[in-house]
Design an enzyme around this catalytic site. Structure first.
Site, PDB file in Angstrom:
ATOM      1  CD  GLU A   1     -16.677   0.639   5.937  1.00  0.00           C
ATOM      2  OE1 GLU A   1     -17.773   0.276   6.411  1.00  0.00           O
ATOM      3  OE2 GLU A   1     -16.248   0.197   4.853  1.00  0.00           O
TER       4      GLU A   1
ATOM      5  CD  GLU B   1     -16.508  -6.322   4.713  1.00  0.00           C
ATOM      6  OE1 GLU B   1     -17.581  -6.836   4.380  1.00  0.00           O
ATOM      7  OE2 GLU B   1     -16.217  -5.156   4.410  1.00  0.00           O
TER       8      GLU B   1
ATOM      9  CG  ASN C   1     -29.218 -15.181  -9.885  1.00  0.00           C
ATOM     10  OD1 ASN C   1     -28.756 -16.310  -9.899  1.00  0.00           O
ATOM     11  ND2 ASN C   1     -28.545 -14.119 -10.289  1.00  0.00           N
ATOM     12  N   GLY C   2     -32.484 -15.793  -6.894  1.00  0.00           N
ATOM     13  CA  GLY C   2     -33.641 -15.392  -6.089  1.00  0.00           C
ATOM     14  C   GLY C   2     -34.118 -16.562  -5.244  1.00  0.00           C
TER      15      GLY C   2
ATOM     16  CB  CYS D   1     -26.994 -16.686  -7.592  1.00  0.00           C
ATOM     17  SG  CYS D   1     -27.385 -17.703  -6.178  1.00  0.00           S
TER      18      CYS D   1
ATOM     19  CE  LYS E   1     -18.724  -4.834  -4.460  1.00  0.00           C
ATOM     20  NZ  LYS E   1     -18.049  -4.116  -3.354  1.00  0.00           N
TER      21      LYS E   1
ATOM     22  CD1 TRP F   1     -22.591 -16.970  -1.674  1.00  0.00           C
ATOM     23  CD2 TRP F   1     -24.661 -16.684  -0.873  1.00  0.00           C
ATOM     24  NE1 TRP F   1     -22.489 -16.463  -0.396  1.00  0.00           N
ATOM     25  CE2 TRP F   1     -23.738 -16.280   0.118  1.00  0.00           C
ATOM     26  CE3 TRP F   1     -26.025 -16.587  -0.592  1.00  0.00           C
ATOM     27  CZ2 TRP F   1     -24.124 -15.797   1.363  1.00  0.00           C
ATOM     28  CZ3 TRP F   1     -26.416 -16.103   0.651  1.00  0.00           C
ATOM     29  CH2 TRP F   1     -25.473 -15.722   1.606  1.00  0.00           C
TER      30      TRP F   1
ATOM     31  CG  HIS G   1     -20.764   3.754  29.406  1.00  0.00           C
ATOM     32  ND1 HIS G   1     -20.998   4.224  30.674  1.00  0.00           N
ATOM     33  CD2 HIS G   1     -20.502   4.857  28.657  1.00  0.00           C
ATOM     34  CE1 HIS G   1     -20.894   5.543  30.699  1.00  0.00           C
ATOM     35  NE2 HIS G   1     -20.585   5.949  29.480  1.00  0.00           N
TER      36      HIS G   1
ATOM     37  CE  LYS H   1     -14.557  -2.944   4.148  1.00  0.00           C
ATOM     38  NZ  LYS H   1     -15.704  -2.209   3.890  1.00  0.00           N
TER      39      LYS H   1
HETATM   40  C1  G6P Z   1     -23.161  -6.884   1.157  1.00  0.00           C
HETATM   41  C2  G6P Z   1     -21.687  -6.614   0.891  1.00  0.00           C
HETATM   42  C3  G6P Z   1     -21.257  -5.348   1.632  1.00  0.00           C
HETATM   43  C4  G6P Z   1     -22.143  -4.185   1.227  1.00  0.00           C
HETATM   44  C5  G6P Z   1     -23.626  -4.496   1.477  1.00  0.00           C
HETATM   45  C6  G6P Z   1     -24.545  -3.444   0.882  1.00  0.00           C
HETATM   46  O1  G6P Z   1     -23.348  -7.267   2.462  1.00  0.00           O
HETATM   47  O2  G6P Z   1     -20.890  -7.708   1.300  1.00  0.00           O
HETATM   48  O3  G6P Z   1     -19.907  -5.045   1.299  1.00  0.00           O
HETATM   49  O4  G6P Z   1     -21.763  -3.048   1.948  1.00  0.00           O
HETATM   50  O5  G6P Z   1     -23.965  -5.735   0.867  1.00  0.00           O
HETATM   51  O6  G6P Z   1     -24.430  -3.485  -0.519  1.00  0.00           O
HETATM   52  P1  G6P Z   1     -24.907  -2.323  -1.463  1.00  0.00           P
HETATM   53  O7  G6P Z   1     -24.643  -2.825  -2.842  1.00  0.00           O
HETATM   54  O8  G6P Z   1     -26.359  -2.091  -1.195  1.00  0.00           O
HETATM   55  O9  G6P Z   1     -24.091  -1.114  -1.115  1.00  0.00           O
END
Ligand code: G6P
Length: 614
Positions: free
Chosen positions: A487, A494, A105-106, A2, A609, A79, A510, A491
């Protein structure tokens, strides 16, 4: 997640609010709403989906957005958490009289109890949200003073909030309050813009005041007063200068923010190391950590916490700090750390890694650690964010705003900062001067090598064209590159929603190898390092089961070329610095896979994000 924008000033509020919401789009949302106040009349509009849908709705009903009057207003991107994404659940929310409107928000944790209480008092609810109780609580407590009404209402509330409130009764002000959800006040000339994120205000002002938890403020067009909600005293706050540039939040000719951010990585790397390398002493200079230098010398064990990509960067840090500094390191997901009873003996320090500095789980973990008297450190990108302010000491990434939801350049920067930290801690312990200098030397060689890896973009696109219809992928690596396997998989899933998993190469046999067939490609990160031969053996195991292999390496090796289907050659570097280079092909591969699969690259479905709720 949000987003909030609020405006009060001389100009028409609506275009500014909509523009602010667009700047917050990257955070992820599924509906949007806005309200402006023109003396005694409200203009309200809400819509499901993108902000452009909201804008189109306004244009259709009222003509151009700047035809709507009102110099005060609030806006929100939602959101969904409580209640589906719908117009009725979109913010702003109102009380029964329609005089009080707010965005939030929250999460209000005791909203069920509050709702029953309010319903008994005759209040009628129209949405499924937790937020709506706040508007009714304000109505319930209003006795001619809006600030007081919100303050009293909040006494009954359990949970987290960033709130902005407007009312017909006092149309010359916005009331804002914060607990656990970021809010900042952008101070302009004869206007004030409040927002949950700096990006919403930087087109208008570079002066910002950050609200702390437990603070509530009354904002008028040319002044504001902030009070501590517990002690009820007015608090004097520093006005900070925002150093981010508006260009950094624009695409500048790239098709997507993600691609732009991948291509910014040389700069980002340089910004992370700039002014922090002392070659003659073979050391890193980290001013933030110097503030607690004595405590840092005494660290005997380090627990790194983070979520998502930040967690994966932390795993690279685990290898770096253990090997180069000789300090035992453990990784914990922040969401787990906060609820487990970790043994935190003397000499333990917590290092939180967070791009946004606002992730609810990471923040709660830091607070838990502080409660237990443990030294807390941070690697944070967003200057002035809550985590950066709450840790005892820390290091900023200086990577600039990251708009694409999937982290790329900030992951790179986190790894770069972790190298500096390993150097800093290592030189206080077992690392020799010559090893320190060797690290610095190679760090200085990396920018041109990063550039070289970026020239592989077209080659990687072609590889993606071969594989984009595959439904499953495994990513594999050993030692420093094991976290890159996680990672790389993260990527891909997501961005493309393709099933992908990361494994340490040696773990494949395993269990996971049972899945391998000609339709299950494996992506190896296998530089010519101390475990190269081990990786080769693991590739043979995949090959014998008809699995396709894509490999990133820095050696044209005959044996390797015989096994693999596709090879990406990156420049050589020290074994412990390889993740910085090998990362880029993984990002580019995920990017092209998403584009080829026609996915919304910068705003993948269901993701946000910055996750400011649990
Ligand atoms: C969310 C985002 C990720 C990010 C994670 C941690 O899940 O979608 O891309 O890595 O939060 O976010 P931060 O701001 O703590 O690095």
């Amino acid at each position: 997640m949000c987003g909030i924008v609020g405006y009060i000033g001389k100009r028409k509020a609506l275009p500014i609010l909509l523009n602010g919401l667009k700047r917050l789009e990257y955070r992820g949302y599924d509906s949007a709403g806005v309200i402006t106040l023109d003396q005694k009349n409200f203009f309200i509009e809400k819509e499901v989906g993108k902000i452009k849908n909201l804008e189109e709705k306004i244009n259709k009903e009222f003509g151009e957005v700047d035809r709507i009057d009102g110099n005060v207003g609030i806006a929100h991107t939602r959101w969904a958490t409580h209640g589906e994404s719908s117009v009725k659940n979109a913010h702003p929310h109102k009380d029964c009289s329609g005089k009080f409107w707010l965005v939030h928000n929250g999460i209000i944790e005791n909203y069920n109890e509050l709702k029953s209480f309010l319903e008994k008092r005759g209040h009628k609810f129209i949405s499924d949200t937790d937020t709506e109780v706040l508007a009714h609580l304000v109505e319930e407590n209003y006795q001619g003073n809006l600030l007081k009404a919100l303050e009293t209402a909040l006494k009954k509330v359990e949970g987290t909030y960033g709130i902005v409130l407007v009312s017909k009764n006092e149309p010359d002000k916005l009331i804002v309050a914060r607990k656990g959800s970021p809010l900042l006040i952008g101070v302009g000339k004869d206007e004030i813009i409040v927002a949950s994120d700096v990006s919403a205000i930087i087109s208008y002002t570079d002066k910002v005041v950050y609200l702390n938890d437990g603070e509530i403020a009354e904002i008028k067009k040319d002044n504001f007063k902030i009070f501590n909600n517990i002690k009820k005293e007015e608090v004097a706050k520093k006005i900070n200068k925002i150093t981010w540039d508006i260009k950094e939040i624009e695409k500048s000719g790239f098709d997507h923010f993600m691609l732009k951010e991948i291509f910014e990585q040389k700069e980002v790397f340089l910004n992370a190391i700039k002014g922090r390398l002392l070659f003659s002493e073979g050391k890193a200079k980290l001013g933030g950590l110097d503030l607690v230098a004595d405590k840092i010398r005494k660290i005997k064990r380090l627990i790194i916490i983070g979520c998502g990509s930040a967690y994966n960067a932390g795993v690279v840090g685990e290898y770096l700090i253990e090997n180069l500094a000789g300090i035992p390191v453990e990784l914990e997901y922040a969401s787990e750390f906060r609820y487990r009873n970790s043994v935190l003996e003397d000499g333990v320090a917590i290092l939180a890694i967070s791009q946004s500095g606002e992730t609810a789980d990471t923040l709660a973990a830091i607070r838990e650690a502080k409660e237990k008297g443990v030294l807390t450190l941070g690697i944070v990108n967003v200057v002035g964010s809550t985590i950066s302010r709450e840790v005892d000491a820390g290091i900023y990434n200086h990577a600039g705003p990251e708009i694409s939801v999937a982290s790329t350049k900030v992951f790179m920067s986190q790894v770069a900062v972790l190298v500096l930290m390993a150097l800093y801690l290592g030189r206080q312990r077992k690392m020799s001067l010559s090893q320190g200098r060797e690290i610095i030397d190679e760090l200085q060689n990396l920018p041109k090598k990063i550039d070289k890896v970026l020239t592989l973009n077209d080659e990687i696109k072609k590889i993606a064209q071969k594989y984009f219809s595959m439904k499953n992928f495994a990513f594999l690596g050993r030692t420093y590159n094991e976290p890159l396997a996680f990672e790389g998989a993260l990527k891909l899933k997501e961005l493309s929603y393709i099933h992908a998993e990361g494994f340490p190469s040696g773990e494949m046999k395993h269990g996971p190898i049972a899945m391998i067939d000609k339709n299950f490609p494996c992506f190896f990160i296998a530089p010519n390092d101390s475990v190269f031969k081990k990786n080769l053996s693991n590739m043979e195991e995949i090959k014998s089961r008809q699995g396709k292999i894509i490999a990133i390496s820095n050696k044209k090796d005959k044996k390797l070329e015989k096994i693999i289907d596709d090879l990406i050659i990156i420049p050589k570097t020290k074994e412990y610095l390889n993740p910085i280079l090998a990362l880029i092909p993984l990002q580019l591969f995920a990017y092209h896979m998403a584009v080829l699969n026609k996915k919304d690259v910068d705003k993948p479905r269901n993701l946000a994000k910055s996750v400011t709720v649990e």
